[in-house]
Scaffold this active site. Structure first.
Site, short mmCIF file in Angstrom:
data_model
loop_
_atom_site.label_atom_id
_atom_site.label_comp_id
_atom_site.label_asym_id
_atom_site.label_seq_id
_atom_site.Cartn_x
_atom_site.Cartn_y
_atom_site.Cartn_z
N GLU A 100 -4.85 -6.58 0.67
CA GLU A 100 -3.52 -7.29 0.43
C GLU A 100 -2.91 -7.39 1.66
O GLU A 100 -3.15 -6.43 2.92
CB GLU A 100 -2.61 -6.35 -0.58
CG GLU A 100 -3.26 -6.53 -1.98
CD GLU A 100 -2.34 -5.63 -3.05
OE1 GLU A 100 -1.61 -4.83 -2.53
OE2 GLU A 100 -2.27 -5.88 -4.11
N CYS A 113 2.51 -7.83 7.31
CA CYS A 113 1.80 -6.66 7.45
C CYS A 113 0.39 -6.76 6.88
O CYS A 113 0.04 -7.20 5.99
CB CYS A 113 2.64 -5.68 6.27
SG CYS A 113 1.89 -4.22 6.20
N CYS A 120 -8.58 3.55 1.42
CA CYS A 120 -8.09 4.50 2.62
C CYS A 120 -8.72 5.95 2.37
O CYS A 120 -8.76 6.40 1.09
CB CYS A 120 -6.64 4.61 2.80
SG CYS A 120 -6.24 5.40 4.21
N CYS A 127 1.16 7.63 -1.30
CA CYS A 127 0.65 6.14 -1.20
C CYS A 127 -0.31 5.80 -2.23
O CYS A 127 -1.20 6.38 -2.39
CB CYS A 127 -0.15 6.23 0.23
SG CYS A 127 -0.74 4.75 0.61
N CYS A 340 6.24 -0.83 1.34
CA CYS A 340 5.45 0.38 1.93
C CYS A 340 4.79 1.31 1.11
O CYS A 340 5.79 1.82 0.22
CB CYS A 340 6.52 0.90 3.12
SG CYS A 340 5.82 1.98 4.23
S1 SF4 Z 1 -0.17 6.00 3.90
FE1 SF4 Z 1 -1.86 5.24 2.34
S2 SF4 Z 1 -2.98 3.55 3.70
FE2 SF4 Z 1 -1.67 4.76 5.07
S3 SF4 Z 1 -2.80 6.46 6.01
FE3 SF4 Z 1 -1.94 7.27 4.08
S4 SF4 Z 1 -3.30 6.79 2.48
FE4 SF4 Z 1 -3.91 5.53 4.03
#
Ligand code: SF4
Length: 346
Positions: A100, A113, A120, A127, A340
């Site tokens: 995305e 962005c 991740c 997140c 975010c």
């Molecule tokens: S905020 Fe989300 S995308 Fe960013 S490093 Fe942490 S887990 Fe990964």
């Protein structure tokens, strides 16, 4: 080994920098300036095929198309925010996976962005991307492809890039450095170094390298003001303690003379106490920086709440009264899960 020696058939041409493409062209008996022409078509005219590169010799186009594809990510879905005009794109990669990217209009600028990984590995508890775990790194071509693809959708020029989408950019270091340097290359995407920002949760060794390898800006996703608090929301702290991360940022600012942006996602009762005000002020005194306070954006099942507006304003006032450069950043794209910490694909 030079990049062109290991380029496999039908690689994406966006993987190659100008020097590598020039070398590749010379090795295939093509003129060196073919590479410059191809670069102009790719990055300034944003074409999607060699056939459209009408000033490149036919024979050169044939040779190029035998070996490369002109990569472009297929935008499969678009979600338009009715609240703030932002658009979230779902972009399909060659292996069928998706990432995305979010396009955000702001006063006098248009910011994209960009994602650096599918999923991740960092596991930040606030997140949504973390739920996916790491699926794979994006290639340089796939990172650039998001920007080129989004630009094709917009009449207004994308003026700013923030690498704050899915993934930890410095965990995919080489591809990200190549991509941001291509964004700012006067022969490629011609963006200003000041308008490209890479955000990290705090991979200390890569922060130190970052200042040597690129001139774009660095943001540290801080999100807690003491070790235990950071460990709770960002498991990466086990590997890189806060002191080590701050020391790396200090070295970065000394080396580059750039400020670091401290990103601080505010979560009610977790990191918005009066003690946090004082500790954040102490951290922000260690090296030149500016602070972005980002009110938390909940998602279904998320364990945290957004603080009350009064708590956000108190934090801002405490820092502003002490002459820190501090902004409150209300995320865009809340109604399309594009804000975010809310990005995730299946
Ligand atoms: S905020 Fe989300 S995308 Fe960013 S490093 Fe942490 S887990 Fe990964």
């Amino acid at each position: 080994m030079l990049l062109w020696l290991w380029v496999c058939p039908m690689d994406d041409i966006l993987e190659l920098g100008l020097i590598d493409l020039e070398t590749w062209c010379l090795a295939r008996g093509l003129k060196k300036f073919t590479a410059t022409q191809v670069f102009q078509w790719l990055y300034q005219k944003k074409v999607t095929s060699f056939a459209e590169m009408t000033n490149v010799a036919k024979q050169a186009r044939a040779v190029l198309s035998e070996h490369f594809i002109v990569g472009h990510l297929e935008i499969t879905e678009r979600y338009h925010s009715t609240q703030d005009g932002s658009t979230k794109f779902l972009m399909k990669l060659v292996d069928g996976r998706t990432v995305e990217s979010v396009l955000m209009p702001q006063k006098g600028r248009l910011t994209l962005c960009v994602s650096s990984q599918v999923g991740c590995a960092m596991g930040c508890t606030f997140c949504k991307t973390a739920e996916m775990k790491l699926v794979r790194n994006l290639t340089t071509a796939e990172i650039l492809g998001q920007l080129i693809g989004a630009q094709r959708e917009s009449e207004q020029r994308i003026s700013n890039v923030v690498m704050m989408g899915m993934g930890e950019p410095l965990h995919n270091y080489e591809a990200v450095i190549q991509a941001v340097n291509r964004m700012t290359d006067p022969k490629a995407l011609q963006m200003s170094n000041r308008k490209v920002t890479v955000s990290t949760v705090g991979l200390a060794p890569e922060i130190e390298r970052f200042g040597l390898d690129t001139r774009v800006k660095l943001a540290l996703s801080l999100n807690a003001t003491h070790e235990a608090g950071r460990l709770e929301v960002m498991p990466v702290t086990r590997k890189y303690p806060l002191d080590e991360v701050l020391a790396a940022c200090k070295k970065y600012t000394t080396l580059t003379k750039h400020r670091v942006t401290l990103e601080y996602v505010m979560m009610a009762g977790v990191n918005d106490t009066p003690e946090d005000h004082k500790r954040l002020a102490r951290i922000a005194s260690v090296f030149p920086c500016k602070i972005n306070l980002i009110p938390y954006n909940p998602f279904p099942g998320s364990p945290y709440q957004r603080p009350a507006e009064s708590s956000i304003m108190d934090f801002h006032k405490y820092l502003a009264d002490r002459h820190f450069q501090v902004n409150i950043r209300y995320s865009k794209g809340l109604d399309i899960m594009g804000a975010c910490g809310q990005l995730a694909t299946r």
